[in-house]
Design an enzyme around this catalytic site. Structure first.
Site, PDB file in Angstrom:
ATOM      1  N   GLN A  55      52.935   6.555   4.864  1.00  0.00           N
ATOM      2  CA  GLN A  55      52.920   6.433   3.404  1.00  0.00           C
ATOM      3  C   GLN A  55      52.781   7.856   2.883  1.00  0.00           C
ATOM      4  OE1 GLN A  55      53.470   4.318   0.875  1.00  0.00           O
ATOM      5  NE2 GLN A  55      52.917   5.978  -0.495  1.00  0.00           N
ATOM      6  N   GLN A  62      53.865   9.256  -0.244  1.00  0.00           N
ATOM      7  CA  GLN A  62      53.512   9.527  -1.641  1.00  0.00           C
ATOM      8  C   GLN A  62      51.995   9.418  -1.800  1.00  0.00           C
ATOM      9  OE1 GLN A  62      55.075   6.851  -4.656  1.00  0.00           O
ATOM     10  NE2 GLN A  62      54.832   8.361  -6.264  1.00  0.00           N
ATOM     11  N   GLY A  87      51.453  -2.086  -2.964  1.00  0.00           N
ATOM     12  CA  GLY A  87      52.304  -3.258  -3.054  1.00  0.00           C
ATOM     13  C   GLY A  87      53.641  -2.955  -2.413  1.00  0.00           C
ATOM     14  N   GLU A 107      58.946   2.860  -2.495  1.00  0.00           N
ATOM     15  CA  GLU A 107      60.393   2.889  -2.685  1.00  0.00           C
ATOM     16  C   GLU A 107      61.121   3.823  -1.727  1.00  0.00           C
ATOM     17  OE1 GLU A 107      57.936   3.988  -4.658  1.00  0.00           O
ATOM     18  OE2 GLU A 107      58.524   5.728  -5.849  1.00  0.00           O
ATOM     19  N   ASN A 108      60.767   3.824  -0.455  1.00  0.00           N
ATOM     20  CA  ASN A 108      61.439   4.723   0.468  1.00  0.00           C
ATOM     21  C   ASN A 108      62.941   4.439   0.447  1.00  0.00           C
ATOM     22  OD1 ASN A 108      58.971   5.899   1.282  1.00  0.00           O
ATOM     23  ND2 ASN A 108      58.559   4.086   2.536  1.00  0.00           N
ATOM     24  N   HIS A 167      60.866  -3.826  -8.829  1.00  0.00           N
ATOM     25  CA  HIS A 167      60.239  -2.529  -9.089  1.00  0.00           C
ATOM     26  C   HIS A 167      60.720  -1.465  -8.094  1.00  0.00           C
ATOM     27  CE1 HIS A 167      56.900   0.116 -10.494  1.00  0.00           C
ATOM     28  NE2 HIS A 167      57.013   0.579  -9.255  1.00  0.00           N
ATOM     29  N   GLU A 168      60.581  -1.767  -6.822  1.00  0.00           N
ATOM     30  CA  GLU A 168      60.941  -0.749  -5.823  1.00  0.00           C
ATOM     31  C   GLU A 168      62.441  -0.459  -5.850  1.00  0.00           C
ATOM     32  OE1 GLU A 168      58.415   0.680  -5.068  1.00  0.00           O
ATOM     33  OE2 GLU A 168      56.905  -0.894  -5.263  1.00  0.00           O
ATOM     34  N   HIS A 193      63.376   1.945  -8.596  1.00  0.00           N
ATOM     35  CA  HIS A 193      63.145   3.356  -8.249  1.00  0.00           C
ATOM     36  C   HIS A 193      64.398   4.018  -7.677  1.00  0.00           C
ATOM     37  CE1 HIS A 193      58.973   4.301  -9.063  1.00  0.00           C
ATOM     38  NE2 HIS A 193      58.500   3.289  -8.358  1.00  0.00           N
ATOM     39  N   GLU A 237      57.221   6.148 -12.669  1.00  0.00           N
ATOM     40  CA  GLU A 237      56.641   4.797 -12.692  1.00  0.00           C
ATOM     41  C   GLU A 237      56.837   4.071 -14.031  1.00  0.00           C
ATOM     42  OE1 GLU A 237      55.968   3.440 -10.035  1.00  0.00           O
ATOM     43  OE2 GLU A 237      55.668   5.119  -8.664  1.00  0.00           O
ATOM     44  N   ASP A 287      46.214  10.766  -5.695  1.00  0.00           N
ATOM     45  CA  ASP A 287      46.019   9.359  -5.309  1.00  0.00           C
ATOM     46  C   ASP A 287      44.997   8.671  -6.195  1.00  0.00           C
ATOM     47  OD1 ASP A 287      47.740   9.239  -3.238  1.00  0.00           O
ATOM     48  OD2 ASP A 287      46.249   9.599  -1.680  1.00  0.00           O
ATOM     49  N   TYR A 330      52.416   3.781 -15.753  1.00  0.00           N
ATOM     50  CA  TYR A 330      53.279   2.613 -15.534  1.00  0.00           C
ATOM     51  C   TYR A 330      53.579   1.874 -16.840  1.00  0.00           C
ATOM     52  CZ  TYR A 330      52.555   2.688 -10.417  1.00  0.00           C
ATOM     53  OH  TYR A 330      52.535   3.021  -9.099  1.00  0.00           O
TER      54      TYR A 330
HETATM   55  N1  BES Z   1      55.653   4.544  -5.842  1.00  0.00           N
HETATM   56  C1  BES Z   1      54.705   3.522  -6.051  1.00  0.00           C
HETATM   57  C2  BES Z   1      53.533   3.582  -5.113  1.00  0.00           C
HETATM   58  C3  BES Z   1      52.720   4.848  -5.181  1.00  0.00           C
HETATM   59  C4  BES Z   1      52.491   5.493  -6.371  1.00  0.00           C
HETATM   60  C5  BES Z   1      52.185   5.357  -4.023  1.00  0.00           C
HETATM   61  C6  BES Z   1      51.754   6.668  -6.394  1.00  0.00           C
HETATM   62  C7  BES Z   1      51.440   6.519  -4.049  1.00  0.00           C
HETATM   63  C8  BES Z   1      51.211   7.177  -5.242  1.00  0.00           C
HETATM   64  C9  BES Z   1      55.331   2.140  -5.992  1.00  0.00           C
HETATM   65  O1  BES Z   1      56.610   2.100  -6.514  1.00  0.00           O
HETATM   66  C10 BES Z   1      54.508   1.224  -6.839  1.00  0.00           C
HETATM   67  O2  BES Z   1      54.383   1.485  -8.001  1.00  0.00           O
HETATM   68  N2  BES Z   1      53.986   0.162  -6.257  1.00  0.00           N
HETATM   69  C11 BES Z   1      53.211  -0.827  -6.962  1.00  0.00           C
HETATM   70  C12 BES Z   1      54.057  -2.043  -7.119  1.00  0.00           C
HETATM   71  C13 BES Z   1      54.266  -2.555  -8.419  1.00  0.00           C
HETATM   72  C14 BES Z   1      53.888  -1.922  -9.658  1.00  0.00           C
HETATM   73  C15 BES Z   1      55.111  -3.775  -8.531  1.00  0.00           C
HETATM   74  C16 BES Z   1      51.998  -1.173  -6.130  1.00  0.00           C
HETATM   75  O3  BES Z   1      51.900  -0.683  -5.017  1.00  0.00           O
HETATM   76  O4  BES Z   1      51.164  -1.927  -6.591  1.00  0.00           O
HETATM   77 ZN    ZN Z   2      56.599   2.416  -8.571  1.00  0.00          ZN
END
Ligand code: BES
Ligand code: ZN
Length: 637
Positions: free
Chosen positions: A164, A166, A294, A297-298, A321-322, A325, A344, A400, A408
């Site tokens: 992971q 990001q 959750g 978006e790799n 969502h993913e 991206h 986001e 983080d 978002y």
């Molecule tokens: N890119 C993000 C996850 C992320 C953001 C990881 C910042 C590390 C730092 C991913 O696209 C995301 O937003 N995931 C959400 C899902 C959602 C909003 C449907 C999550 O993990 O909850």
């Molecule tokens: Zn996201």
């Protein structure tokens, strides 16, 4: 502004010119793109353009051991130094590779490690060379990797590894310029134990024969480092469409394929709105439940939590969502994490448009109401400076921990506001052109605002006032122009809740209504902060909330039971916190527990068991909450 304050403290390795000459530093910042405060990379001097990896995945020692060859684009003729980001990497050798391919040992030093940023790897050159090659090994506790034992997988027979990257964890498994301002293409040769499959954010071939332990990958589109991804395990594949498939442990793959059967529909929908999907295939890898997010978006291979596989597709907005991206984020990328709303917020807006097109307006409205509720709840706890879309201060915090719903949902809400003012047709065309014209580029908020001004605001005068824009972008809170989402279905839930609270309906009749996930979530969110233990018992008996397999429901139910002193839910809470590592789902329950001395003691006991299975990111969040709760209880007389 004291620019020096944004620089990490990292000992003698960093230049001190910024501290000595703040005025000059400020000039340099505005004259050219500022360096990313979350990276040691000096992108004005040199940039990595291509990465060639050769990686051995060693489960026994929990290490990736290998080589990274980086191609360099020197931008400053006088530069003789390359600074890479690393975290807990052991560097064996660094070689300079000349134009003829000849390798010679390079001068290099690893600077002091900063807690958040890791350590810079500084390579010095006699003359600018086209490539360097770093031989290295990762630390068994690398922040960007999780190594799972056989017992921690569904199949129990093989170990599992996933990354992971990001926001700034790629540096814990590859030495590179770990900033989204830099884009590179990559190739990888990956060697794994024979029965296992390796996948990456690259060209995974679903038909490749597993068994040789050798995998080759290519990503021919330039991507930022946070999209570098790898997973290794007993992974099966099931096709769900001409360019889509799910990858998962064998026992999960059928269920996952059913849950995610609408993926091709989602891609086709998004293409109609915002132009071609530019990445070829779109596959989804379902990870074990310790995955801390959750979804991630790799490119070409979204990594996803298994917690959205609930059997009725009610949580597949995660895929929307993913997938979104692939335009907002992967194609057009925030150039540093302070502008994460460009990733986001835009993605959350596009996500909702996909949900509306595929599942209908009602579903999209319900999701909007829930998101907006979550934003308001979270914003009430945030300092004003953290409620801004733009000008978010670079506080030197761990990105983080700095991530909130503001990026978002306030971000998505802003785009909905623009859509309302300019009309769908105009706004859709605008957004599509934003993606087209910045494809494969990294951009900042100022670039977006200038583009917005020129292509929307100035072209259609009289629709949006400058102070209205300013309120969205640069003021805390929610602007008065924010139109709240409404859902007719939720109005019915509100009425049912009111009736139940007034004793006009019993819990059994609520259960008989057979609500879906979102209705149940909305029902729970509208309840007061605490209820009688008796009332909770009635709900639990009729609706079976304790022990639910639906994490979105658990996320709301358990904190309510904790705040209300309904200890009957504790065994189920313990199981939930041990089984699931997805931060968003479990943190509210951890935090509710930690609010009382008795709950805190219970939480500490559970954490001892849970942390063995947690990802480093989740462990970090729970530990931080524990530390905070403990200082609070100590401070009390
Ligand atoms: N890119 C993000 C996850 C992320 C953001 C990881 C910042 C590390 C730092 C991913 O696209 C995301 O937003 N995931 C959400 C899902 C959602 C909003 C449907 C999550 O993990 O909850
Ligand atoms: Zn996201």
């Amino acid at each position: 502004m004291a620019y020096s304050a944004l620089l990490p403290s990292c000992g003698s390795a960093m230049p001190s010119i910024h501290t000595l000459l703040p005025a000059l530093a400020l000039f340099a910042v505005s004259a050219q793109a500022a360096n990313d405060p979350n990276s040691y990379a000096e992108t004005d001097k040199v940039r990595v353009t291509q990465l060639a990896l050769d990686l051995h995945v060693a489960f026994q020692s929990r290490q990736i051991v290998g080589k990274a060859e980086l191609s360099l684009d020197w931008r400053d003729k006088a530069a003789r130094e390359l600074k890479l980001d690393t975290r807990d990497l052991s560097i064996a050798t660094v070689e300079v590779v000349d134009a003829a391919g000849k390798a010679t040992p390079a001068k290099f030093a690893l600077g002091n490690a900063d807690k958040i940023l890791g350590a810079p790897l500084i390579v010095t050159f006699d003359e600018q060379a086209p490539k360097i090659r770093v031989s290295y090994a990762t630390n068994p506790n690398a922040s960007g990797l999780q190594w799972l034992s056989e017992a921690q997988t569904a199949g129990k027979a093989h170990p599992f590894l996933f990354s992971q990257s990001q926001a700034i964890h790629a540096r814990s498994w590859v030495p590179l310029q770990d900033t989204p301002a830099v884009r590179f293409t990559y190739t990888a040769d990956v060697h794994v134990p024979k029965p296992l499959r390796a996948v990456m954010s690259a060209n995974n071939n679903p038909d490749v024969t597993v068994g040789s332990g050798e995998f080759h990958f290519e990503m021919d589109k330039p991507i930022p480092s946070y999209l570098l991804a790898i997973a290794v395990g007993d992974i099966a594949v099931k096709s769900t469409g001409p360019r889509t498939a799910v990858y998962a442990e064998p026992s999960m793959v059928e269920k996952a394929a059913k849950e995610f059967e609408d993926t091709e529909k989602m891609i086709a929908t998004t293409e109609k709105l915002y132009g071609d999907y530019r990445w070829g295939r779109y596959d989804i890898l379902v990870l074990p439940p310790s995955f801390p997010f959750g979804g991630m978006e790799n490119p070409r291979m979204t990594f996803a939590t298994p917690t959205v596989i609930v059997g009725d597709k009610s949580l597949t907005s995660l895929v929307a969502h993913e997938l979104a991206h692939s335009w907002s984020g992967n194609l057009v990328t925030n150039s540093s994490w302070k502008d994460i709303w460009l990733n986001e917020g835009f993605t959350s807006y596009v996500e909702n448009r996909i949900v509306e097109a595929v599942y209908g307006r009602e579903q999209a409205d319900m999701e909007d109401v829930i998101s907006q509720f979550g934003l308001k709840q979270e914003m009430a706890e945030l300092a004003p400076a953290d409620q801004l879309l733009m000008l978010a201060p670079l506080t030197g915090r761990d990105p983080d921990e700095a991530l909130t719903q503001v990026a978002y949902i306030k971000g998505a809400w802003f785009l909905s506001f623009l859509e309302q003012r300019y009309g769908r047709a105009t706004f859709d065309a605008f957004l599509r052109s934003w993606f087209d014209q910045h494809a494969f580029q990294s951009v900042d908020s100022d670039t977006f605002v200038a583009y917005l001004q020129k292509n929307l605001v100035d072209k259609h005068p009289g629709k949006v006032k400058p102070e209205e824009l300013d309120a969205w972008l640069k003021q805390p809170g929610l602007p008065s122009t924010a139109v709240a989402a409404k859902s007719a279905r939720f109005d019915k839930i509100d009425a049912a809740r009111t009736d139940w609270q007034a004793g006009k309906r019993d819990a059994a009749s609520l259960a008989a209504a057979k609500w879906g996930t979102l209705e149940t979530v909305h029902f729970l969110e509208g309840l007061p902060q605490t209820l009688d233990v008796k009332q909770l018992g009635e709900l639990d008996a009729a609706l079976h909330f304790s022990g639910t397999a639906n994490g979105e429901i658990a996320q709301r139910w358990y904190p309510l039971t904790v705040r209300s002193g309904y200890t009957a839910s504790r065994p189920a809470i313990e199981k939930f916190l041990i089984a699931i590592g997805r931060r968003k789902l479990i943190m509210p329950t951890w935090e509710a527990l930690m609010a009382t001395p008795d709950g805190l003691a219970f939480a500490e006991g559970v954490f001892v068991k849970a942390r063995q299975g947690y990802h480093p990111i989740t462990t970090g969040s729970v530990q931080a909450a524990l530390d905070k709760a403990k200082t609070k209880t100590k401070a009390k007389p």
